[in-house]
Design a protein around this motif. Structure first.
Motif, PDB file in Angstrom:
ATOM      1  N   ALA B 264     102.253 -65.289  96.478  1.00  0.00           N
ATOM      2  CA  ALA B 264     102.862 -66.099  97.531  1.00  0.00           C
ATOM      3  C   ALA B 264     102.065 -65.878  98.798  1.00  0.00           C
ATOM      4  O   ALA B 264     101.760 -64.739  99.152  1.00  0.00           O
ATOM      5  N   PHE B 265     101.701 -66.970  99.454  1.00  0.00           N
ATOM      6  CA  PHE B 265     100.932 -66.874 100.689  1.00  0.00           C
ATOM      7  C   PHE B 265     101.849 -67.126 101.877  1.00  0.00           C
ATOM      8  O   PHE B 265     102.459 -68.178 101.987  1.00  0.00           O
ATOM      9  N   PHE B 266     101.962 -66.111 102.727  1.00  0.00           N
ATOM     10  CA  PHE B 266     102.824 -66.192 103.905  1.00  0.00           C
ATOM     11  C   PHE B 266     101.986 -66.495 105.144  1.00  0.00           C
ATOM     12  O   PHE B 266     100.884 -65.981 105.294  1.00  0.00           O
ATOM     13  N   LEU B 267     102.559 -67.304 106.020  1.00  0.00           N
ATOM     14  CA  LEU B 267     101.913 -67.537 107.315  1.00  0.00           C
ATOM     15  C   LEU B 267     103.014 -67.799 108.342  1.00  0.00           C
ATOM     16  O   LEU B 267     103.868 -68.652 108.120  1.00  0.00           O
ATOM     17  N   HIS B 268     102.958 -67.081 109.450  1.00  0.00           N
ATOM     18  CA  HIS B 268     103.960 -67.237 110.517  1.00  0.00           C
ATOM     19  C   HIS B 268     105.389 -67.219 109.985  1.00  0.00           C
ATOM     20  O   HIS B 268     106.218 -68.033 110.390  1.00  0.00           O
ATOM     21  N   GLY B 269     105.675 -66.365 109.047  1.00  0.00           N
ATOM     22  CA  GLY B 269     107.049 -66.214 108.569  1.00  0.00           C
ATOM     23  C   GLY B 269     107.484 -67.229 107.534  1.00  0.00           C
ATOM     24  O   GLY B 269     108.638 -67.245 107.129  1.00  0.00           O
ATOM     25  N   GLU B 270     106.549 -68.079 107.134  1.00  0.00           N
ATOM     26  CA  GLU B 270     106.907 -69.078 106.124  1.00  0.00           C
ATOM     27  C   GLU B 270     106.042 -68.894 104.876  1.00  0.00           C
ATOM     28  O   GLU B 270     104.918 -68.401 104.977  1.00  0.00           O
ATOM     29  N   ILE B 271     106.560 -69.323 103.751  1.00  0.00           N
ATOM     30  CA  ILE B 271     105.716 -69.352 102.567  1.00  0.00           C
ATOM     31  C   ILE B 271     104.971 -70.675 102.562  1.00  0.00           C
ATOM     32  O   ILE B 271     105.577 -71.744 102.550  1.00  0.00           O
ATOM     33  N   VAL B 272     103.654 -70.568 102.642  1.00  0.00           N
ATOM     34  CA  VAL B 272     102.854 -71.781 102.661  1.00  0.00           C
ATOM     35  C   VAL B 272     102.660 -72.276 101.239  1.00  0.00           C
ATOM     36  O   VAL B 272     102.724 -73.464 100.961  1.00  0.00           O
ATOM     37  N   GLU B 273     102.408 -71.328 100.352  1.00  0.00           N
ATOM     38  CA  GLU B 273     102.131 -71.735  98.981  1.00  0.00           C
ATOM     39  C   GLU B 273     102.509 -70.603  98.044  1.00  0.00           C
ATOM     40  O   GLU B 273     102.331 -69.436  98.353  1.00  0.00           O
ATOM     41  N   ILE B 274     103.044 -70.983  96.904  1.00  0.00           N
ATOM     42  CA  ILE B 274     103.404 -69.968  95.922  1.00  0.00           C
ATOM     43  C   ILE B 274     103.122 -70.536  94.543  1.00  0.00           C
ATOM     44  O   ILE B 274     103.326 -71.722  94.302  1.00  0.00           O
TER      45      ILE B 274
END
Lengths: 300, 298
Positions: B264-274
């Motif tokens: 899971a790729f996180f950015l700024h507190g959100e999951i961008v892609e999983i």
């Protein structure tokens, strides 16, 4: 440039003198106490002096066993009350109370350290001593009907001393517990330990060198304390049989008798000073050794 | 074809191709956007048992919005890697799973975090029981200043195991599980802080295994270790996958590629892609993901 270096050098010299004064004072006092006290000790016989139970300067008897026993009894009682109270208080402040409230508590406890010891003595005399003679004694008499006390006793002295050493024990222990790395708390909680288990099994063991140091410093303070103890223990140079008995302490005896002592008596009092000196020295060395050893185990 | 492109991208960022991940090759590559498209995944993983089911998790630290609508489903006996730049919320997320964030004041959480079907933020949920079942390994090896033996038996003793023989067995079993037994069997009663960093970290994993967790959370477990120790821990994790579910936060892209089934790729507190690791690393659907894993930012 050159002037600058002159200033630099002068400041260094000044600091050196200041440091030297402290060291030389200690050396001078030590030499003076030992020179004044040793003749009396050897004249009376070291064994007789240390282990003789009869302290009656009027009759030329200078056995300090009763005084040593008095000091140790009062100190021991103070530690018996002061250590659990102090350590629990430290745990409460460091781990349970929110930081802001803890700051208020800590401030109050550190204020205790600033109260002059004669005030403690006076408070004890007005409050604690009557409580002992009016309330504690009747209770004790149910167990031992022959018990008698004026209230001036080991109990009174030990109790007030316990309060007096609290700031030392609380503030140093609290520091030690607070500075246990957060990692240990997390590691403990992460395997499913609760707060109590974490405190008892991880934090206190990890902080034990600091807690021990606080206890030994408190003990040093208790042994050296003069005024409050003198006011509260009754100053009777006899071997105590129970905690309601009055005692005389090493420090209290020196303070009481120095003003009217004749030459030999005075020398004997310096001998008492030597004994105190040696006891406290041993305690300090033990404290350092323990702190070093425990610190090493913790860090290794 | 996609694979080859992935390999090319990997080469530019000096990253070896993901090697392991047998599970990934079995399931068709199916990256999915966070929070959306779960219906697809559901049918796909219908028979796999869910350990964690996290739905619209939001976390605020004071006024700072640390996690935004995070939804993840984590299957049993898989390794899930959480990647992303520093401060993106992946560690924070990890610590919501065993309620370690409870220690931090001013944290508020809403959304649903279900473990084994129960909401762990529910009113009567037993946190110590949760932490027993969801173990954690930290970034910095943090053995207690106690002996090796006492470190491992700490958890079991707390949970009521007092029998010496039983404890001996736990120590031997867990130390063998983390491949540390041969190195420390003669110094079980020596201070754990005398071990090397890598040994300490394996000891911490053993301490975690000693309470028989279902899930192990790892927060950058190798970032304080040298490459040899790191390799040992990675090999170890590959073996642990059979018995445990592992969720690992890592800054090391190669590591995520080597060991995890899903990423899971996180950015700024959100999951961008999983999605499954191989797909994420070879054909990321989101531009940000691609930029991050090829090392263009982060």
């Amino acid at each position: 440039m050159r002037q600058n270096r002159f200033v630099e050098k002068s400041i260094e010299k000044l600091l050196f003198v200041a440091a030297a004064i402290a060291t030389i004072s200690v050396a001078l006092i030590t030499i003076f106490v030992f020179r004044s006290g040793l003749p009396a000790m050897s004249g009376y016989g070291f064994a007789n002096f240390l282990f003789g139970a009869d302290w009656s300067p009027g009759n030329g008897e200078y056995g300090i066993l009763a005084l040593t026993a008095g000091t140790l009894a009062v100190t021991f009682l103070a530690l018996l009350i002061g250590i659990p109270t102090g350590v629990c208080c430290a745990v409460f402040l460091a781990e349970i109370l929110p930081k802001r409230a803890a700051a208020v508590f800590k401030f109050a406890i550190e204020l205790l350290a600033g109260i002059p010891s004669v005030v403690y003595g006076f408070f004890g005399l007005i409050v604690i001593v009557p409580i002992i003679s009016e309330h504690v004694l009747p209770l004790w008499q149910r167990v031992n009907p022959d018990a008698q006390t004026t209230g001036l006793s080991i109990l009174a002295g030990g109790f007030i001393l316990a309060v007096m050493i609290l700031p030392t024990i609380v503030s140093i222990s609290e520091n030690a517990i607070s500075s246990v790395p957060q990692d240990y708390r997390e590691a403990s909680l992460a395997v499913g330990a609760n707060k109590r288990e974490t405190i008892v099994r991880v934090l206190i063991p990890a902080a034990k060198s600091g807690i021990l140091a606080s206890i030994i410093l408190g003990m040093g303070r208790a042994i050296g304390e003069t005024m409050a103890v003198m006011v509260l223990t009754g100053n009777v140079a006899m071997l105590p049989k129970g905690i309601l008995d009055p005692v005389a302490t090493l420090t209290g005896t020196i303070a009481m008798e120095m003003s009217y002592a004749g030459p030999t008596h005075q020398e004997a009092l310096f001998g008492v000073g030597i004994v105190l000196f040696v006891i406290i020295l041993i305690l300090n060395l033990a404290a350092q050794a323990i702190a070093r050893k425990m610190g090493a185990v913790g860090r290794e | 074809m996609n694979m080859n492109m992935g390999a090319a991208a990997v080469q530019t960022s000096t990253m070896p191709r993901p090697t392991g991940a047998p599970a990934a090759s079995q399931t068709p590559a199916m990256p999915r956007q966070a929070g959306a498209a779960f219906t697809e995944a559901k049918t796909e993983a219908a028979d796999a048992e869910l350990v964690f089911d996290i739905n619209k998790l939001n976390l605020h630290y004071g006024s700072f919005h640390g996690l935004k609508d995070v939804s993840i489903r984590i299957e049993r006996n898989k390794i899930m890697a959480l990647i992303g730049p520093s401060g993106c919320g992946k560690s924070t997320f990890l610590r919501t799973l065993n309620r370690m964030n409870d220690l931090i004041p001013y944290v508020s959480i809403d959304g649903l975090v279900c473990f084994d079907g129960k909401d762990i933020y529910g009113r009567n949920y037993d946190v110590t029981d949760l932490r027993k079942k969801v173990g954690m390994v930290f970034q910095k090896p943090n053995p207690f200043p106690k002996t090796v033996f006492d470190n491992i038996t700490y958890g079991p003793k707390i949970h009521g195991k007092k029998n010496r023989k039983q404890l001996d067995e736990i120590v031997e079993r867990t130390l063998k599980e983390v491949a540390l037994w041969d190195e420390v069997k003669d110094r079980l009663h020596k201070p754990a802080l005398g071990l090397s960093g890598g040994q300490q970290q394996r000891l911490c994993i053993a301490r975690c295994l000693a309470v028989e967790p279902e899930v192990i959370l790892m927060d950058e477990p190798t970032s304080a270790l040298d490459p040899v120790a790191t390799l040992k821990i990675e090999e170890l994790m590959d073996g642990l996958r059979e018995k445990y579910t592992i969720i690992i936060v890592t800054h090391n892209m190669q590591q995520a590629g080597r060991i995890s089934n899903e990423t899971a790729f996180f950015l700024h507190g959100e999951i961008v892609e999983i999605g499954d690791t191989e797909t994420i690393f070879s054909t990321p659907t989101n531009k940000k993901t691609e930029e991050y894993i090829t090392g263009r930012f982060g």
